[in-house]
Design a protein around this motif. Structure first.
Motif, mmCIF file in Angstrom:
data_model
loop_
_atom_site.group_PDB
_atom_site.id
_atom_site.type_symbol
_atom_site.label_atom_id
_atom_site.label_comp_id
_atom_site.label_asym_id
_atom_site.label_seq_id
_atom_site.Cartn_x
_atom_site.Cartn_y
_atom_site.Cartn_z
ATOM 1 N N TYR A 56 -101.406 -74.903 -53.265
ATOM 2 C CA TYR A 56 -100.863 -76.137 -53.941
ATOM 3 C C TYR A 56 -99.481 -75.975 -54.448
ATOM 4 O O TYR A 56 -99.213 -74.863 -54.550
ATOM 5 C CB TYR A 56 -101.732 -76.687 -54.768
ATOM 6 C CG TYR A 56 -101.772 -75.930 -55.957
ATOM 7 C CD1 TYR A 56 -100.829 -76.311 -57.206
ATOM 8 C CD2 TYR A 56 -102.628 -75.015 -56.547
ATOM 9 C CE1 TYR A 56 -100.745 -75.617 -58.391
ATOM 10 C CE2 TYR A 56 -102.675 -74.177 -57.996
ATOM 11 C CZ TYR A 56 -101.668 -74.629 -58.641
ATOM 12 O OH TYR A 56 -101.549 -73.876 -59.956
ATOM 13 N N ARG A 57 -98.758 -76.915 -54.244
ATOM 14 C CA ARG A 57 -97.519 -77.103 -54.879
ATOM 15 C C ARG A 57 -97.567 -78.145 -56.065
ATOM 16 O O ARG A 57 -98.191 -79.098 -56.049
ATOM 17 C CB ARG A 57 -96.577 -77.137 -53.865
ATOM 18 C CG ARG A 57 -96.145 -76.198 -53.077
ATOM 19 C CD ARG A 57 -95.086 -76.549 -52.229
ATOM 20 N NE ARG A 57 -94.584 -75.543 -51.200
ATOM 21 C CZ ARG A 57 -94.858 -75.245 -49.887
ATOM 22 N NH1 ARG A 57 -95.545 -76.301 -49.260
ATOM 23 N NH2 ARG A 57 -94.489 -74.177 -49.074
ATOM 24 N N SER A 79 -104.857 -72.725 -47.254
ATOM 25 C CA SER A 79 -105.798 -72.700 -47.964
ATOM 26 C C SER A 79 -106.999 -71.967 -47.305
ATOM 27 O O SER A 79 -107.010 -72.126 -45.735
ATOM 28 C CB SER A 79 -106.516 -74.117 -48.385
ATOM 29 O OG SER A 79 -105.843 -74.792 -49.020
ATOM 30 N N MET A 118 -99.395 -79.449 -46.465
ATOM 31 C CA MET A 118 -98.355 -79.607 -47.218
ATOM 32 C C MET A 118 -97.075 -79.567 -46.749
ATOM 33 O O MET A 118 -96.035 -80.329 -47.220
ATOM 34 C CB MET A 118 -98.270 -78.523 -48.865
ATOM 35 C CG MET A 118 -99.225 -78.420 -49.448
ATOM 36 S SD MET A 118 -99.275 -77.319 -51.020
ATOM 37 C CE MET A 118 -99.345 -75.736 -49.949
ATOM 38 N N TYR A 146 -101.615 -80.425 -51.859
ATOM 39 C CA TYR A 146 -102.271 -79.188 -51.725
ATOM 40 C C TYR A 146 -102.923 -79.297 -50.142
ATOM 41 O O TYR A 146 -102.901 -80.474 -49.462
ATOM 42 C CB TYR A 146 -103.376 -78.965 -52.522
ATOM 43 C CG TYR A 146 -104.969 -80.049 -52.349
ATOM 44 C CD1 TYR A 146 -105.843 -79.548 -51.888
ATOM 45 C CD2 TYR A 146 -104.631 -81.317 -52.900
ATOM 46 C CE1 TYR A 146 -107.056 -80.460 -51.733
ATOM 47 C CE2 TYR A 146 -105.498 -82.247 -52.824
ATOM 48 C CZ TYR A 146 -106.765 -81.894 -52.192
ATOM 49 O OH TYR A 146 -107.861 -82.414 -52.046
ATOM 50 N N ASP A 147 -103.295 -78.159 -49.862
ATOM 51 C CA ASP A 147 -103.866 -78.039 -48.395
ATOM 52 C C ASP A 147 -105.165 -78.169 -48.405
ATOM 53 O O ASP A 147 -105.988 -77.431 -49.101
ATOM 54 C CB ASP A 147 -103.329 -76.779 -47.532
ATOM 55 C CG ASP A 147 -102.167 -76.756 -47.145
ATOM 56 O OD1 ASP A 147 -101.383 -77.685 -46.866
ATOM 57 O OD2 ASP A 147 -101.358 -75.702 -47.094
ATOM 58 N N TYR A 193 -98.953 -83.424 -57.598
ATOM 59 C CA TYR A 193 -99.529 -81.854 -56.879
ATOM 60 C C TYR A 193 -99.979 -82.338 -55.455
ATOM 61 O O TYR A 193 -100.543 -83.324 -55.178
ATOM 62 C CB TYR A 193 -100.710 -81.527 -57.590
ATOM 63 C CG TYR A 193 -100.723 -81.101 -59.033
ATOM 64 C CD1 TYR A 193 -100.529 -79.902 -59.469
ATOM 65 C CD2 TYR A 193 -100.604 -82.216 -60.162
ATOM 66 C CE1 TYR A 193 -100.555 -79.425 -60.634
ATOM 67 C CE2 TYR A 193 -100.228 -81.678 -61.274
ATOM 68 C CZ TYR A 193 -100.320 -80.251 -61.647
ATOM 69 O OH TYR A 193 -100.249 -79.970 -62.960
ATOM 70 N N LEU A 218 -110.720 -79.119 -58.190
ATOM 71 C CA LEU A 218 -109.224 -78.705 -58.071
ATOM 72 C C LEU A 218 -108.859 -79.243 -59.531
ATOM 73 O O LEU A 218 -107.938 -78.473 -60.080
ATOM 74 C CB LEU A 218 -108.497 -79.262 -56.927
ATOM 75 C CG LEU A 218 -106.915 -78.924 -57.058
ATOM 76 C CD1 LEU A 218 -106.886 -77.359 -56.875
ATOM 77 C CD2 LEU A 218 -106.284 -79.384 -55.945
ATOM 78 N N TYR A 263 -102.072 -71.208 -56.008
ATOM 79 C CA TYR A 263 -103.406 -70.984 -55.464
ATOM 80 C C TYR A 263 -104.363 -71.197 -56.714
ATOM 81 O O TYR A 263 -104.393 -70.787 -57.774
ATOM 82 C CB TYR A 263 -103.861 -69.650 -54.851
ATOM 83 C CG TYR A 263 -102.901 -69.579 -53.604
ATOM 84 C CD1 TYR A 263 -103.491 -69.913 -52.479
ATOM 85 C CD2 TYR A 263 -101.471 -68.627 -53.707
ATOM 86 C CE1 TYR A 263 -102.503 -69.524 -51.223
ATOM 87 C CE2 TYR A 263 -100.846 -68.442 -52.560
ATOM 88 C CZ TYR A 263 -101.378 -68.884 -51.278
ATOM 89 O OH TYR A 263 -100.525 -68.764 -50.523
ATOM 90 N N LEU A 286 -107.514 -72.765 -52.783
ATOM 91 C CA LEU A 286 -106.575 -73.845 -52.003
ATOM 92 C C LEU A 286 -105.070 -73.472 -52.564
ATOM 93 O O LEU A 286 -105.053 -73.409 -53.679
ATOM 94 C CB LEU A 286 -107.069 -74.976 -52.888
ATOM 95 C CG LEU A 286 -108.548 -75.491 -52.442
ATOM 96 C CD1 LEU A 286 -108.797 -76.761 -53.106
ATOM 97 C CD2 LEU A 286 -108.950 -75.565 -50.897
#
Length: 281
Positions: free
Chosen positions: A59-60, A107, A78, A99-100, A97, A126, A49, A57
Motif C-alpha cells: 500500500y501507499r 501484494s 496502485m 493498495y493492491d 490509502y 487492512l 506492507y 498487501l
C-alpha cells in the motif's frame, strides 16, 4: 418506497462557484486565483506492507485528514488504477490509502478459492492494520463490487462509501459486455495468476441485489453516461435500493470516468464526503 437521490443540484452549485471564481467584476479587482491541488505521482511514494489474512498487501499513503481507502478494480494496481490529479484532489482534504488486492501488483496471495468476499475481508482487515477501526471507502469497477461486499459484511468498518462504475452482479443482461471480458480472462491460460483469480472471483460472485436495501451508510454512486461495461441504468437500479443514496451521472464519460475527468470526479467526491447528512428528499 426507496428514494432516488440525485446530486445534480450540488454539482450545479459547485460549477457555479467555479465559474464565478473565474470571472472579473466590473471594477478593477480580479477574482481570487484558486491554486489546484498538485497531482500525486504514485510511483514516487514508498511502498509499505501490511500482513492481513495470510497475505502481505502492498500500500501507499498520502494526504492528511480523515482516512479514505481506495479499492482497485479488475486488472488494476496502485501503479495504474488512479489518475494522479484525482488523487491529488482527494489528498487535499483526506489521508488517502491505495493498495493492491491480493495477488496483484505488490501484494502476495494464498491458495484460497478466489472470492469477492475474500477481497472485502482483506479490506476490512487492512483498516485496523493501518490503525483505524473504520474508514471512508472509494471503490471503482470491481473495486465497487468489493466495496459493496465490505459494507454488507463489515458495516462497522465503513464511514461513507463511494461506488464508481458499479453493478450489483456481472450476470445480468445489462453487463453482458463486462461478463464477456471477465469470462475470457478466466479461461485465458496465459493470463497472470492474480488476474485469473480476480476473474474467477467475479464469475463466482452471487451479487448484492437482495442486500442493497439493508445498507444504511451514506453512499454516492458515480457513472459515466457512455459506460458500456456498467451502464447508467444499473446504477439507477442500485440507487433505488439504497435509501438516501446520491446518484451522479457524468455526461459522455466511459467506464471509470475518474481517469478522464479527474477534477470533476474529485471535487464531487469531496463535496459528498464533506456533507454531514444526505440531501433532503
Amino acid at each position: 418506497m426507496k428514494k432516488l437521490i440525485s446530486t445534480i443540484l450540488a454539482i450545479a452549485i459547485l460549477l457555479s462557484v467555479i465559474l464565478v471564481s473565474g470571472c472579473t467584476s466590473s471594477t478593477t479587482a480580479a477574482a481570487p486565483v484558486v491554486t489546484p491541488a498538485p497531482a500525486i505521482n504514485v510511483t514516487s511514494i514508498p511502498i509499505q506492507y501490511a500482513d492481513v489474512n495470510g497475505v502481505r498487501l502492498g500500500y501507499r499513503e498520502f494526504g492528511t485528514g480523515e482516512p479514505l481507502l481506495m479499492i482497485c478494480g479488475f486488472n488494476g494496481t496502485m501503479d495504474n488504477m488512479w489518475n494522479g490529479t484525482f488523487l491529488g484532489i482527494l489528498a487535499s482534504q483526506y489521508h488517502v490509502y491505495i493498495y493492491d488486492n491480493r495477488g496483484m501488483g505488490y501484494s502476495s496471495d494464498t491458495n484460497a478459492t478466489p472470492a469477492i468476499s475474500q477481497y472485502s475481508d482483506d479490506a476490512a482487515a487492512l483498516m485496523p492494520a493501518l490503525g483505524y477501526t473504520s474508514m471512508n471507502v472509494y471503490g471503482a469497477s470491481m473495486g465497487s463490487s468489493i466495496a459493496q461486499q465490505l459494507v454488507i459484511d463489515h458495516p462497522e468498518r465503513v464511514r461513507k462509501l463511494v461506488l464508481e462504475s458499479v453493478t450489483y452482479s456481472i450476470r445480468i443482461p445489462d453487463t453482458k459486455v463486462l461478463y464477456a471480458v471477465i469470462e475470457a480472462t478466466a479461461f485465458n491460460q496465459s493470463a497472470p495468476a492474480g488476474l485469473k483469480n480476480e476473474a474467477e472471483a467475479n464469475l463466482a460472485w452471487n451479487g448484492t441485489w437482495d442486500q442493497l436495501s439493508g445498507i444504511n451508510k451514506s453512499v454516492m454512486l458515480a457513472v459515466g453516461t457512455d459506460d458500456i461495461l456498467t451502464p447508467p441504468n444499473v446504477t439507477h437500479q442500485i440507487a433505488g435500493q439504497i435509501n438516501g443514496s446520491w446518484l451522479v451521472e457524468f455526461k459522455d464519460l466511459p467506464h471509470i470516468g475518474s481517469l478522464y475527468a479527474p477534477v470533476e470526479y474529485g471535487e464531487t467526491t469531496l463535496n459528498f464526503l464533506g456533507v454531514n447528512e444526505s440531501p433532503p428528499y
